[in-house]
Design a protein around this motif. Structure first.
Motif, short mmCIF file in Angstrom:
data_model
loop_
_atom_site.label_atom_id
_atom_site.label_comp_id
_atom_site.label_asym_id
_atom_site.label_seq_id
_atom_site.Cartn_x
_atom_site.Cartn_y
_atom_site.Cartn_z
N ARG A 82 0.81 -1.22 0.00
CA ARG A 82 0.00 0.00 0.00
C ARG A 82 0.85 1.27 0.00
O ARG A 82 0.50 2.26 -0.65
CB ARG A 82 -0.92 -0.04 1.22
CG ARG A 82 -1.96 1.03 1.22
CD ARG A 82 -2.92 0.84 2.37
NE ARG A 82 -3.85 1.93 2.42
CZ ARG A 82 -5.12 1.80 2.68
NH1 ARG A 82 -5.62 0.60 2.92
NH2 ARG A 82 -5.90 2.84 2.72
N HIS A 83 1.99 1.26 0.69
CA HIS A 83 2.83 2.46 0.78
C HIS A 83 3.43 2.85 -0.57
O HIS A 83 3.91 3.97 -0.74
CB HIS A 83 3.93 2.28 1.83
CG HIS A 83 4.96 1.26 1.49
ND1 HIS A 83 6.00 1.51 0.64
CD2 HIS A 83 5.08 -0.04 1.87
CE1 HIS A 83 6.74 0.43 0.50
NE2 HIS A 83 6.21 -0.53 1.24
N GLN A 84 3.41 1.92 -1.57
CA GLN A 84 3.96 2.25 -2.90
C GLN A 84 2.99 3.08 -3.74
O GLN A 84 3.38 3.60 -4.79
CB GLN A 84 4.34 0.98 -3.65
CG GLN A 84 5.59 0.34 -3.15
CD GLN A 84 6.04 -0.82 -4.02
OE1 GLN A 84 5.40 -1.16 -5.02
NE2 GLN A 84 7.14 -1.43 -3.65
N ILE A 85 1.76 3.19 -3.31
CA ILE A 85 0.78 3.99 -4.04
C ILE A 85 0.94 5.44 -3.59
O ILE A 85 0.79 5.76 -2.42
CB ILE A 85 -0.67 3.51 -3.77
CG1 ILE A 85 -0.83 2.04 -4.14
CG2 ILE A 85 -1.67 4.39 -4.51
CD1 ILE A 85 -0.58 1.73 -5.60
N GLU A 90 -6.13 8.53 -0.43
CA GLU A 90 -6.31 7.15 0.00
C GLU A 90 -6.68 6.30 -1.22
O GLU A 90 -7.59 6.67 -1.97
CB GLU A 90 -7.47 7.06 1.01
CG GLU A 90 -7.09 7.19 2.45
CD GLU A 90 -6.04 6.22 2.92
OE1 GLU A 90 -6.25 4.99 2.88
OE2 GLU A 90 -4.96 6.71 3.32
N PRO A 91 -6.01 5.17 -1.44
CA PRO A 91 -6.40 4.32 -2.56
C PRO A 91 -7.80 3.75 -2.33
O PRO A 91 -8.17 3.43 -1.20
CB PRO A 91 -5.35 3.21 -2.56
CG PRO A 91 -4.64 3.30 -1.26
CD PRO A 91 -4.87 4.65 -0.69
N ILE A 111 -7.61 0.33 -9.62
CA ILE A 111 -7.49 -0.38 -8.35
C ILE A 111 -8.71 -1.29 -8.20
O ILE A 111 -9.85 -0.83 -8.31
CB ILE A 111 -7.40 0.60 -7.17
CG1 ILE A 111 -6.10 1.41 -7.26
CG2 ILE A 111 -7.48 -0.15 -5.83
CD1 ILE A 111 -5.95 2.48 -6.20
N THR A 112 -8.45 -2.59 -7.97
CA THR A 112 -9.54 -3.55 -7.85
C THR A 112 -9.74 -4.07 -6.44
O THR A 112 -10.77 -4.66 -6.14
CB THR A 112 -9.33 -4.74 -8.80
OG1 THR A 112 -8.08 -5.36 -8.49
CG2 THR A 112 -9.34 -4.28 -10.26
N GLU A 113 -8.73 -3.88 -5.57
CA GLU A 113 -8.87 -4.32 -4.18
C GLU A 113 -7.91 -3.52 -3.31
O GLU A 113 -6.80 -3.22 -3.72
CB GLU A 113 -8.55 -5.82 -4.07
CG GLU A 113 -8.77 -6.39 -2.69
CD GLU A 113 -8.49 -7.89 -2.61
OE1 GLU A 113 -8.53 -8.41 -1.48
OE2 GLU A 113 -8.20 -8.52 -3.63
N VAL A 114 -8.37 -3.19 -2.10
CA VAL A 114 -7.54 -2.47 -1.14
C VAL A 114 -7.66 -3.17 0.20
O VAL A 114 -8.77 -3.44 0.67
CB VAL A 114 -8.00 -0.99 -1.00
CG1 VAL A 114 -7.17 -0.28 0.06
CG2 VAL A 114 -7.93 -0.26 -2.33
N ASP A 116 -5.50 -3.40 4.29
CA ASP A 116 -4.67 -2.57 5.16
C ASP A 116 -3.21 -2.59 4.71
O ASP A 116 -2.48 -1.62 4.92
CB ASP A 116 -4.74 -3.06 6.61
CG ASP A 116 -6.10 -2.77 7.24
OD1 ASP A 116 -6.82 -1.89 6.73
OD2 ASP A 116 -6.43 -3.45 8.24
N GLU A 117 -2.80 -3.67 4.08
CA GLU A 117 -1.39 -3.85 3.71
C GLU A 117 -1.10 -3.65 2.22
O GLU A 117 -0.01 -3.23 1.86
CB GLU A 117 -0.94 -5.28 4.08
CG GLU A 117 -1.30 -5.71 5.48
CD GLU A 117 -0.46 -5.02 6.54
OE1 GLU A 117 0.76 -4.92 6.33
OE2 GLU A 117 -1.04 -4.56 7.53
N THR A 118 -2.07 -4.02 1.35
CA THR A 118 -1.78 -4.07 -0.09
C THR A 118 -2.87 -3.39 -0.92
O THR A 118 -3.98 -3.15 -0.45
CB THR A 118 -1.65 -5.53 -0.58
OG1 THR A 118 -2.91 -6.19 -0.41
CG2 THR A 118 -0.54 -6.28 0.14
N VAL A 119 -2.50 -3.14 -2.18
CA VAL A 119 -3.43 -2.63 -3.18
C VAL A 119 -3.27 -3.50 -4.42
O VAL A 119 -2.15 -3.76 -4.87
CB VAL A 119 -3.12 -1.15 -3.52
CG1 VAL A 119 -4.01 -0.65 -4.65
CG2 VAL A 119 -3.27 -0.27 -2.29
#
Length: 142
Positions: A82-85, A90-91, A111-114, A116-119
């Motif tokens: 997530r931090h790479q976005i 907010e993604p 973006i198809t899924e978010v 707490d950790e990944t996107v």
């Protein structure tokens, strides 16, 4: 009247829909789409559909994914931390992004899924893997 052939500049009105009848695009409420046949400015199946038509002529064509936006490529769906976005927002699912590739090229993605950790990001064209049905009417040929 001249029939549309390779190299002609044509203007067309069209309505594009999916097999379930959902309309995804139409030029009916705006200016016609103008392109050069054979120049790769529209999907291959659309170009092929207008060849041989006269001004005022119309056709309905079903275009398979191979002649449209291709099949969905699972390698174009990636999960990133997530931090790479970046971008200061907010993604969110449905958000569109520009993904920067090595070599400086950018491609659109969604973006198809978010979590707490990944996107999860999908860079497939939204119509990839779909059979498209177009109603096409030739308005002019130059």
């Amino acid at each position: 009247m001249a029939q549309v052939k390779q190299g002609d500049r044509v203007s067309v009105h069209y309505t594009g829909r999916l097999e379930d009848g959902t309309v995804f695009d139409s030029s009916r409420d705006r200016e016609p789409l103008t392109f050069e046949v054979g120049a790769g400015q529209v999907i291959p199946g659309f170009e092929e559909a207008v060849v041989g038509l006269d001004v005022g002529g119309s056709t309905t064509q079903s275009i398979e994914p191979e002649q449209a936006y291709g099949e969905r490529n699972p390698n174009m769906v990636v999960e990133v931390p997530r931090h790479q976005i970046s971008g200061g927002t907010e993604p969110a699912v449905g958000q569109q992004l520009q993904v920067h590739l090595q070599g400086g090229q950018t491609i659109p993605a969604i973006i198809t899924e978010v979590t707490d950790e990944t996107v999860t990001i999908d860079a497939n064209h939204p119509l990839a893997g779909q059979t498209l049905i177009f109603d096409i009417e030739v308005v002019s040929v130059d």
